[in-house]
Design a protein around this motif. Structure first.
Motif, mmCIF file in Angstrom:
data_model
loop_
_atom_site.group_PDB
_atom_site.id
_atom_site.type_symbol
_atom_site.label_atom_id
_atom_site.label_comp_id
_atom_site.label_asym_id
_atom_site.label_seq_id
_atom_site.Cartn_x
_atom_site.Cartn_y
_atom_site.Cartn_z
ATOM 1 N N GLY A 1 0.880 -1.198 -0.110
ATOM 2 C CA GLY A 1 0.006 0.002 -0.021
ATOM 3 C C GLY A 1 0.842 1.208 0.083
ATOM 4 O O GLY A 1 0.480 2.446 -0.390
ATOM 5 N N ASN A 2 2.066 1.184 0.311
ATOM 6 C CA ASN A 2 3.053 2.376 0.431
ATOM 7 C C ASN A 2 4.113 2.224 -0.401
ATOM 8 O O ASN A 2 4.993 2.690 -0.332
ATOM 9 C CB ASN A 2 3.732 2.494 1.810
ATOM 10 N N LYS A 3 3.666 1.463 -1.798
ATOM 11 C CA LYS A 3 4.591 1.189 -2.817
ATOM 12 C C LYS A 3 5.969 0.841 -2.483
ATOM 13 O O LYS A 3 7.146 1.238 -3.078
ATOM 14 C CB LYS A 3 4.619 2.705 -3.504
ATOM 15 N N LEU A 4 6.219 -0.024 -1.330
ATOM 16 C CA LEU A 4 7.239 -0.685 -1.198
ATOM 17 C C LEU A 4 7.319 -2.159 -1.297
ATOM 18 O O LEU A 4 6.081 -2.718 -1.597
ATOM 19 C CB LEU A 4 7.438 -0.704 0.270
ATOM 20 N N MET A 5 8.273 -3.002 -1.048
ATOM 21 C CA MET A 5 8.212 -4.303 -1.495
ATOM 22 C C MET A 5 8.956 -5.224 -0.521
ATOM 23 O O MET A 5 10.011 -4.938 -0.144
ATOM 24 C CB MET A 5 8.883 -4.711 -2.878
ATOM 25 N N LEU A 6 8.315 -6.352 -0.080
ATOM 26 C CA LEU A 6 8.967 -7.314 1.124
ATOM 27 C C LEU A 6 9.564 -8.222 0.002
ATOM 28 O O LEU A 6 8.671 -8.896 -0.778
ATOM 29 C CB LEU A 6 8.161 -7.567 1.865
ATOM 30 N N THR A 7 10.689 -8.537 -0.138
ATOM 31 C CA THR A 7 11.223 -9.493 -0.784
ATOM 32 C C THR A 7 11.287 -10.983 -0.148
ATOM 33 O O THR A 7 11.943 -11.143 0.827
ATOM 34 C CB THR A 7 12.725 -9.243 -1.223
ATOM 35 N N ASP A 8 10.176 -11.961 -0.423
ATOM 36 C CA ASP A 8 9.885 -12.997 0.283
ATOM 37 C C ASP A 8 11.080 -13.914 0.420
ATOM 38 O O ASP A 8 11.264 -14.441 1.312
ATOM 39 C CB ASP A 8 8.794 -13.764 -0.549
#
Length: 149
Positions: free
Chosen positions: A46-53
């Motif tokens: 939602g904040n245009k960030l990414m968690l790299t799984d």
């Protein structure tokens, strides 16, 4: 993270979640952990960030004097993360019994390598330059985790 009753430490772009559990509560605790990870992932999206799984690690810390409780894989987004015997966190290698032996061995290895390299260059260096190299490449590694002691 408070909503899931988890502790956390955040540093720059690195977040570590901590949770304590008793063997009998394992299923409930792991479900809370996975729910927290889903919420974090949703907030980040939602904040245009990414968690790299696939860059996530799980370290299940137990006493070295007790039998190791088997911990199932943890779902992190589309990845299934298997608990590791050791992980690197902010340059520190932590193992699942917190003996720090992997970290100490790594520091000794890198410091020895630096000393050998400096030794090969020593005849071309004045005293002050040699000392600066030793402090930059050896002493800094030895002092890097002094706050953990």
């Amino acid at each position: 993270m408070d909503a899931h009753n988890l502790s956390s430490i955040t540093y720059a772009d690195d977040t570590q979640l901590y949770i304590m559990m008793k063997p009998k509560d394992r299923g409930n605790v792991l479900a809370r952990l996975e729910a927290c990870i889903r919420d974090i992932k949703s907030w980040m999206a939602g904040n245009k960030l990414m968690l790299t799984d696939n860059k996530s690690d799980v370290l299940h810390v137990t006493s070295q004097f007790t039998n190791k409780l088997h911990l199932n894989d943890i779902n992190v987004g589309s990845s299934s993360v298997t608990p590791s015997a050791c992980v690197r966190a902010l340059g520190v290698i932590m193992d699942d019994t917190l003996t720090m032996s992997n970290h100490v061995n790594n520091i000794c290895r890198t410091a020895s390598f630096a000393i050998r390299k400096i030794g090969k260059l020593r005849r071309y260096l004045d005293q002050d330059s040699a000392e600066k190299l030793v402090h930059a490449y050896v002493t800094s590694r030895l002092d890097s985790c002094i706050m953990l002691v």
